[in-house]
Design an enzyme around this catalytic site. Sequence first.
Site, PDB file in Angstrom:
ATOM      1  N   LEU A  51       0.879  -1.159   0.000  1.00 16.36           N
ATOM      2  CA  LEU A  51       0.000   0.000   0.000  1.00 16.36           C
ATOM      3  C   LEU A  51       0.919   1.211   0.000  1.00 16.36           C
ATOM      4  O   LEU A  51       1.803   1.328   0.850  1.00 16.36           O
ATOM      5  CB  LEU A  51      -0.889  -0.024   1.246  1.00 16.36           C
ATOM      6  CG  LEU A  51      -2.013   0.999   1.363  1.00 16.36           C
ATOM      7  CD1 LEU A  51      -2.989   0.883   0.204  1.00 16.36           C
ATOM      8  CD2 LEU A  51      -2.754   0.811   2.688  1.00 16.36           C
ATOM      9  N   ASP A  52       0.771   2.103  -0.968  1.00 18.41           N
ATOM     10  CA  ASP A  52       1.679   3.236  -1.116  1.00 18.41           C
ATOM     11  C   ASP A  52       1.840   4.005   0.193  1.00 18.41           C
ATOM     12  O   ASP A  52       0.880   4.122   0.963  1.00 18.41           O
ATOM     13  CB  ASP A  52       1.161   4.205  -2.184  1.00 18.41           C
ATOM     14  CG  ASP A  52       1.367   3.675  -3.595  1.00 18.41           C
ATOM     15  OD1 ASP A  52       2.103   2.686  -3.754  1.00 18.41           O
ATOM     16  OD2 ASP A  52       0.788   4.255  -4.536  1.00 18.41           O
ATOM     17  N   PRO A  53       3.041   4.571   0.454  1.00 14.24           N
ATOM     18  CA  PRO A  53       3.226   5.378   1.664  1.00 14.24           C
ATOM     19  C   PRO A  53       2.205   6.504   1.799  1.00 14.24           C
ATOM     20  O   PRO A  53       1.793   6.833   2.916  1.00 14.24           O
ATOM     21  CB  PRO A  53       4.653   5.932   1.491  1.00 14.24           C
ATOM     22  CG  PRO A  53       5.348   4.903   0.664  1.00 14.24           C
ATOM     23  CD  PRO A  53       4.307   4.396  -0.293  1.00 14.24           C
ATOM     24  N   ALA A  55      -0.832   6.426   0.947  1.00 15.86           N
ATOM     25  CA  ALA A  55      -2.163   5.866   1.198  1.00 15.86           C
ATOM     26  C   ALA A  55      -2.233   5.335   2.624  1.00 15.86           C
ATOM     27  O   ALA A  55      -1.232   4.943   3.217  1.00 15.86           O
ATOM     28  CB  ALA A  55      -2.466   4.744   0.206  1.00 15.86           C
TER      29      ALA A  55
END
Length: 311
Positions: A51-53, A55
């Site tokens: 999960l992207d930083p 997000a």
Amino acid sequence: MTTVSPRPRMARRALDGVLLLDKPVGLSSNDALMRAKRLYQAKKAGHTGTLDPLASGLLPLCFGEATKFSQDLLEADKTYEATMRLGVRTTTGDAEGDVLDTRDVSCDEAAVRAALARFVGEIVQVPPMYSALKRDGKPLYEYARAGQTVEREGRTVTIRALALVSCALPDVTFRVTCSKGTYVRTLAEDIGEALGCGAHLTMLRRTGVGPLTLEHAVTLDALDAATQDERDARLAPVDALLSTFPCVKLDAALATRFLHGQRLKLSELAARPDAAEGGRVRVYDADDRLLGVARASEGVLAPERLVVTGA
């Protein structure tokens, strides 16, 4: 001269289960995993897809035997709540990038709803340059940071559901359930182009991964403040990852054969699993302990993955 003895290493624990973590903005998935692994003093742990930083939201972490089934969540549909700002395009497709251009926003809520409806179903996305997708062994974001743009092939993804949550123009919040490999940043940009004004993503929060939901997730701060017993109580059983599969129960003799990797005839079972031909099945013993996952095909139940501990 006084010598200082090295601090003894804390013993690692053999844990089996699934932690539903609510990842904060600004932390990478790997950093979140390592913090949780340290808190649990776990021998073995892994996440189920990054999960992207930038997000936040649901990041399922697998411990011990649960790591055998992490691929199932990698393949699962995901649900997000996202906010996009219309009228502004950026280099990265989100608020971290430099502004490429600005345009007037002349649409209304009805136009936004109509645009969202156009993106439900199978769509083709061109992966963003600022992504971890690799080209010639090199992540696309490395090319982007060097000021290079490389050709990317469109990929077909499926938008299962796309609903408007709020519309306070130029900001639009929507909820999307999508197949693996979907870039929500790209979806926001494409919706913006469909509205004639462009857009970029300003917020992304994951609320669901397969059968798992954010409502049962816990934050790292809460875990940090908890006792070990309280932390352990937050672990869901291994079969929480498999709840969408039909199940079958085996008697002691069949369970022993199954755990030795033997194929079982469906006619030997007390009750046949309600599985499609070639479908996967959760397998339990008579005491409701998970033994693993099997595939039902051609009248046979074939072991696919075994749970060593019966977790």
